[in-house]
Design an enzyme around this catalytic site. Structure first.
Site: not given
Ligand code: NAD
Length: 477
Positions: A107
């Site tokens: 990561k």
């Molecule tokens: P992203 O940045 O696209 O979205 C995150 C969202 O959460 C944003 O809309 C942001 O405004 C919101 N957010 C941030 N802090 C917040 C809070 N305190 N309360 C409510 N909302 C809040 O990120 P993502 O890629 O969707 O990732 C989200 C989660 O999923 C992370 O934990 C990431 O590790 C996990 N994840 C992502 C992927 C991927 O393919 N993108 C894959 C596996 C896991």
């Protein structure tokens, strides 16, 4: 322990790991080898921006190299630190093992608020960060392959791929150095939606097993289920959109950074996302439903399914007892702390764990990496051959019907669907669906088959650790 009296994210992952290994027969040496994070590289680099030199701190952590390349996203957030990156790298090891993606775990992260910089500045910062990692083989198609995570997406991945290609001009597999690229830059159809799509497939699979649904105190299918989602970013948006538009689930609340929108009648996710796009990511003022200033409080609303899809540690000892959802799907990584997990399990909640629930992203990343190495898009060779065979069958049926005066007619809808060969998107979705079903079944076998395994998370860890251990043993370690 951190200030809240709870273990840190990495300690939480370790505790969950140990809860599983206590039920396994591993030698202490091997257990330790699997648990520890192999290495974490910290880089501090300067970029000249806005007339001054700005210094940034980034990390790339490699948890396990039992299989290579190692795989894991790159996160852009001010909260990024070594403990978090190591926890996420460990989860990647277990996640890849669970969904049988042939990778070790890694990561990366950069301490930055991407909203503070314009596109050109972000490109400069990303290229410099990538340069630092590439020259140490911490980005490399055979050794370490990043992907998007919080705060990064297709655009950053395209810059990283280009930076690698510039520094490795004779590497014919250069595009495979990173996944999550846009389709025109070597990406694959269906990657952007993959993690959210995986959450949907995970839930569909869960609801295929009435016995499991009953354990959560629920019944029936996804239709009409009340869902609360936290975070309408890449993962949360796609999960909420597909569950509401395709499975009839009702998204009754969406919690974001600046509050929550609540509507018992169901929120139109597309409209809310567009609203956020026009209002600097804010949900405030959305014309439908009601607004709640305390977004985190929405996690405690009465609902059937809670989907935390934003960040880690949002369900902790302080609010776990108030969570009413009987089924929680960890779309984010580590949204439930170790302490909260214990409280929720005692309450009887069923938790579909992160390493399974959000594995759709790495699964489709695996397909993209394979596509890049094979230098051909999926479906290019077989699609028209498949269509030709289907056409033969349809024409033969129609000929038989006419010859024998049987009066059979194939509906236009059936013909259209049957005659359509599988393109890349269809194949990606099929591969993802199969992966999510198979992985669920492997967890389920342990969950139901061993009375001492009380929850899906422990079952998932047992399946994954056992697979990693087998790889180490076969290497003679
Ligand atoms: P992203 O940045 O696209 O979205 C995150 C969202 O959460 C944003 O809309 C942001 O405004 C919101 N957010 C941030 N802090 C917040 C809070 N305190 N309360 C409510 N909302 C809040 O990120 P993502 O890629 O969707 O990732 C989200 C989660 O999923 C992370 O934990 C990431 O590790 C996990 N994840 C992502 C992927 C991927 O393919 N993108 C894959 C596996 C896991």
């Amino acid at each position: 322990m951190n200030v809240t009296g709870e273990p840190s994210f990495r300690e939480s992952v370790d505790l969950m790991f140990r809860r599983a290994t206590a039920l396994m027969d591993l030698s202490p040496g091997l257990e330790e080898k699997i648990r520890v994070c192999n290495s974490t590289y910290t880089v501090r680099f300067g970029v000249r921006l806005r007339g001054a030199m700005k210094t940034f701190t980034g990390y790339r952590s490699v948890h396990s190299e039992h299989m290579e390349p190692v795989k894991g996203g790159i996160r852009y957030a001010l909260s990024v630190h070594q403990d978090e990156v190591e926890a996420l790298a460990a989860l990647m090891t277990y996640k890849c093992a669970l969904v049988e993606a042939p990778f070790g775990g890694s990561k990366g992260g950069l301490c930055i608020d991407p909203r503070e910089w314009d596109e050109h500045e972000l490109e400069q910062i990303t290229r410099r960060f990538a340069y630092e990692l590439i020259k140490r083989d911490l980005i490399n198609p055979a050794q370490n392959v990043p992907a998007p995570d919080m705060g990064t997406g297709e655009r950053e991945m395209a810059w990283i791929a280009d930076q690698y290609a510039r520094m490795n001009t004779t590497d014919i597999n250069a595009k495979a150095c990173v996944t999550g690229k846009p389709p025109h830059a070597g990406g694959i159809q269906g990657r952007v939606e993959a993690t959210g799509r995986g959450v949907q497939f995970a839930l569909r699979e869960f609801f295929r097993h009435a016995e499991d649904v009953a354990r959560a105190g629920l019944s029936g299918g996804l239709e009409g289920k009340k869902v609360v989602v936290q975070g309408l970013g890449n993962v949360g948006y796609h999960a909420a959109k597909f569950l509401s538009e395709e499975d009839g689930a009702k998204i009754i609340a969406v919690a974001e950074r600046d509050g929550a929108v609540v509507d018992p009648e169901g929120i139109n996710i597309e409209e809310l996302r567009q609203w956020m796009g026009r209002n600097q990511g804010s949900v405030k003022g959305f014309p439908y439903g009601s607004y709640m200033a305390d977004g985190a409080a929405a996690l405690e609303l009465a609902c059937d399914i809670l989907i935390p899809a934003a960040l880690e540690g949002v369900i902790h000892k302080g609010n776990a007892a108030n969570i009413q959802a009987p089924l929680i799907v960890e779309a984010a990584n580590g949204p439930i702390t170790f302490g909260a997990d214990e409280i929720l399990r005692e309450k009887g909640a069923v938790i579909i764990p992160d390493m399974y629930a959000n594995a759709g992203g790495v699964t489709v990343s695996y397909f993209e990496w394979v596509k890049n190495l094979s230098h051909i898009r999926f479906g290019r060779m077989q699609r028209r051959a498949e269509e030709g065979r289907s056409r033969l069958l349809v024409e033969e049926l129609e000929r038989l019907s006419a010859d024998k005066n049987l009066g059979w007619t194939l509906s236009a809808d059936f013909k259209q669907k049957f005659l359509q060969g599988s393109d890349e998107l269809a194949l990606v979705r099929s591969g993802l669906d199969d992966t999510m079903r198979t992985a669920y079944q492997s967890m389920r076998e342990v969950w139901h088959g061993r009375s001492e395994v009380e929850d899906l998370r422990t079952a998932a860890y047992i399946v994954s650790i056992d697979r990693v251990a087998k790889t180490y043993r076969s290497k003679g370690l």
